[in-house]
Scaffold this active site. Structure first.
Site, mmCIF file in Angstrom:
data_model
loop_
_atom_site.group_PDB
_atom_site.id
_atom_site.type_symbol
_atom_site.label_atom_id
_atom_site.label_comp_id
_atom_site.label_asym_id
_atom_site.label_seq_id
_atom_site.Cartn_x
_atom_site.Cartn_y
_atom_site.Cartn_z
ATOM 1 N N LEU A 64 76.066 -147.129 78.046
ATOM 2 C CA LEU A 64 77.074 -146.800 76.911
ATOM 3 C C LEU A 64 77.736 -145.207 77.028
ATOM 4 C CD1 LEU A 64 75.140 -148.652 74.299
ATOM 5 C CD2 LEU A 64 77.384 -149.113 74.867
ATOM 6 N N PRO A 65 78.762 -144.780 76.377
ATOM 7 C CA PRO A 65 79.117 -143.572 76.582
ATOM 8 C C PRO A 65 78.417 -142.528 76.168
ATOM 9 C CG PRO A 65 81.055 -145.089 75.492
ATOM 10 C CD PRO A 65 79.645 -145.739 75.572
ATOM 11 N N THR A 95 73.958 -141.501 79.843
ATOM 12 C CA THR A 95 73.747 -140.015 79.793
ATOM 13 C C THR A 95 73.831 -139.621 78.627
ATOM 14 O OG1 THR A 95 74.610 -139.679 82.373
ATOM 15 C CG2 THR A 95 74.060 -137.808 80.698
ATOM 16 N N LYS A 170 69.177 -135.647 84.812
ATOM 17 C CA LYS A 170 70.320 -135.851 84.868
ATOM 18 C C LYS A 170 71.565 -134.986 84.539
ATOM 19 C CE LYS A 170 74.323 -138.479 85.109
ATOM 20 N NZ LYS A 170 74.923 -138.726 86.414
ATOM 21 N N LYS A 245 80.938 -133.783 77.837
ATOM 22 C CA LYS A 245 79.993 -134.016 76.975
ATOM 23 C C LYS A 245 78.397 -133.772 77.870
ATOM 24 C CE LYS A 245 78.076 -138.015 77.928
ATOM 25 N NZ LYS A 245 77.526 -139.235 78.316
HETATM 26 P P1 NAD Z 1 83.168 -146.242 79.738
HETATM 27 O O1 NAD Z 1 83.575 -145.553 78.744
HETATM 28 O O2 NAD Z 1 83.912 -146.423 80.852
HETATM 29 O O3 NAD Z 1 82.227 -147.610 79.166
HETATM 30 C C1 NAD Z 1 81.588 -147.863 78.111
HETATM 31 C C2 NAD Z 1 81.639 -148.888 77.664
HETATM 32 O O4 NAD Z 1 80.663 -148.959 76.368
HETATM 33 C C3 NAD Z 1 82.860 -149.401 77.018
HETATM 34 O O5 NAD Z 1 83.304 -150.616 77.681
HETATM 35 C C4 NAD Z 1 82.862 -149.659 75.423
HETATM 36 O O6 NAD Z 1 83.689 -150.665 75.143
HETATM 37 C C5 NAD Z 1 81.332 -149.765 75.549
HETATM 38 N N1 NAD Z 1 80.741 -149.633 74.047
HETATM 39 C C6 NAD Z 1 80.879 -148.376 73.456
HETATM 40 N N2 NAD Z 1 80.114 -148.705 72.300
HETATM 41 C C7 NAD Z 1 79.520 -149.813 72.309
HETATM 42 C C8 NAD Z 1 78.600 -150.474 71.439
HETATM 43 N N3 NAD Z 1 78.085 -149.830 70.254
HETATM 44 N N4 NAD Z 1 78.249 -151.802 71.811
HETATM 45 C C9 NAD Z 1 78.637 -152.186 72.941
HETATM 46 N N5 NAD Z 1 79.522 -151.676 73.944
HETATM 47 C C10 NAD Z 1 79.917 -150.276 73.421
HETATM 48 O O7 NAD Z 1 81.791 -145.225 80.580
HETATM 49 P P2 NAD Z 1 81.126 -145.109 81.904
HETATM 50 O O8 NAD Z 1 81.897 -144.497 82.621
HETATM 51 O O9 NAD Z 1 80.603 -146.559 82.421
HETATM 52 O O10 NAD Z 1 79.931 -144.324 81.240
HETATM 53 C C11 NAD Z 1 78.709 -144.895 80.756
HETATM 54 C C12 NAD Z 1 77.583 -143.827 80.775
HETATM 55 O O11 NAD Z 1 77.306 -143.495 82.128
HETATM 56 C C13 NAD Z 1 78.095 -142.416 80.183
HETATM 57 O O12 NAD Z 1 77.030 -142.015 79.521
HETATM 58 C C14 NAD Z 1 78.406 -141.786 81.251
HETATM 59 O O13 NAD Z 1 78.075 -140.350 81.057
HETATM 60 C C15 NAD Z 1 77.305 -142.294 82.423
HETATM 61 N N6 NAD Z 1 77.859 -141.962 83.896
HETATM 62 C C16 NAD Z 1 79.030 -142.165 84.459
HETATM 63 C C17 NAD Z 1 79.208 -142.188 85.623
HETATM 64 C C18 NAD Z 1 80.977 -142.392 86.023
HETATM 65 O O14 NAD Z 1 81.004 -142.088 87.259
HETATM 66 N N7 NAD Z 1 81.723 -142.920 85.250
HETATM 67 C C19 NAD Z 1 78.495 -141.658 86.608
HETATM 68 C C20 NAD Z 1 77.038 -141.390 86.017
HETATM 69 C C21 NAD Z 1 76.703 -141.667 84.853
#
Ligand code: NAD
Length: 298
Positions: A64-65, A95, A170, A245
């Site tokens: 999740l975000p 994260t 991380k 963030k």
């Molecule tokens: P994203 O915003 O693409 O996806 C997050 C998903 O969570 C969305 O589909 C949203 O609808 C869903 N969501 C939000 N609240 C919810 C809830 N209460 N119940 C169910 N679903 C819910 O984010 P992402 O890029 O997939 O990143 C996710 C995590 O991974 C973050 O913490 C980010 O910092 C970390 N991360 C991302 C990357 C990257 O390259 N994108 C790399 C490493 C780590």
């Protein structure tokens, strides 16, 4: 094994698909119906809530975000802890700050569920290819228990220590990443402005001491790396708002131990300016636009 996967965004959706490919049963939940429909088409069962997804699972993963979303997904009345059976391991790969995961692990422990943090590096490309690195914070017995499932989504599954230390690793990695991307952007923009070809400059840097992931894999200059977000309009990577963030998490953690983050604080301001300019959803390597496009940067 039957796994509940909650959070099917840029990272979660390809990770969940790799679990299906590895032969696991999968129930998914996300607030976004389009994300659910896509996983259903791939063979996953769709739940109406995190609680429902967790109820039939032998293993729960969340992606999740930010901390507020993770707290909601576990603690709300329709959340994971309301539905999951005692003893089922819970793994959060988002994260977030170490304090939140440690507090959630205490709550989960009261209900008999062991909980680990396992944030990842490797980006959306690594999520698709199943080559992520998992930085795991868990006691040794829990680490051994969850390792085989994480190995279905990543190449490296590393034990960092007790609960919360995965997030520490991380946050420190992304502090370096956020700063180094600005350094590479600054140098690439300067080099081109001074008359060198971007590909020639990147080639030199990547066989010299300036080499780093921001230069050799995710180079911010358009056209240098075909597979990098820079070569597709900075879409589909790691959003600048997510980097912002993470730098905030580092700043908060550093404040707690009274350590200065001179460059981390500066980097935070640079991404904040990018976000304010309306580019927060773009890949963070789009920060180079602050140097290439003088009108936008002004
Ligand atoms: P994203 O915003 O693409 O996806 C997050 C998903 O969570 C969305 O589909 C949203 O609808 C869903 N969501 C939000 N609240 C919810 C809830 N209460 N119940 C169910 N679903 C819910 O984010 P992402 O890029 O997939 O990143 C996710 C995590 O991974 C973050 O913490 C980010 O910092 C970390 N991360 C991302 C990357 C990257 O390259 N994108 C790399 C490493 C780590």
């Amino acid at each position: 094994m039957h796994i509940a996967f909650i959070g099917l965004g840029n990272m979660g959706a390809p990770m969940a698909r790799n679990l299906l490919k590895a032969g696991h049963g999968l129930t998914v939940f996300d607030l976004n119906p389009a994300a659910l429909a896509s996983l259903r088409a791939d063979g996953a069962t769709v739940a109406q809530s995190a609680r429902e997804a967790a109820a039939t699972a032998d293993f729960v993963i969340t992606m999740l975000p930010a901390a507020a979303h993770v707290r909601a997904a576990y603690l709300d009345q329709d959340g994971v802890l309301a539905g999951v059976r005692p003893g089922v391991p819970l793994v959060d790969s988002s994260t977030i700050d170490p304090a939140t995961i440690r507090a959630l692990a205490v709550e989960a422990g009261k209900r008999g569920n062991p909980m680990a943090d396992a944030p990842v590096s490797g980006g959306t490309g690594g999520a698709q290819a199943g080559t992520l690195t998992f930085m795991v914070g868990a006691p040794p017995d829990l680490f051994e228990r969850i390792r085989p499932v994480l190995a279905g989504m990543g190449r490296n599954v590393v034990s960092c220590g007790d609960t919360g230390t995965g997030q520490v690793a991380k946050i420190c990695n992304n502090l370096i990443l956020g700063i180094s991307m600005i350094g590479v952007s600054e140098a690439m923009a300067l080099g081109v402005r001074l008359g060198i070809d971007a590909n020639v400059l990147a080639g030199i840097v990547n066989t010299s001491t300036g080499r780093c992931w921001a230069a050799d894999t995710c180079n911010p200059y358009p056209g240098v790396i075909e597979t990098a977000p820079a070569s597709r309009g900075y879409t589909g990577g790691f959003g600048a708002d997510l980097m912002l963030k993470d730098l905030g998490l580092a700043a908060d953690a550093a404040r707690g131990v009274r350590q200065p983050l001179f460059l981390g604080a500066l980097a935070q301001q640079v991404y904040q300016a990018m976000s304010q300019a309306g580019d927060g959803q773009l890949d963070f390597s789009g920060v180079i636009r602050r140097y290439l496009d003088t009108e936008r940067a002004a």
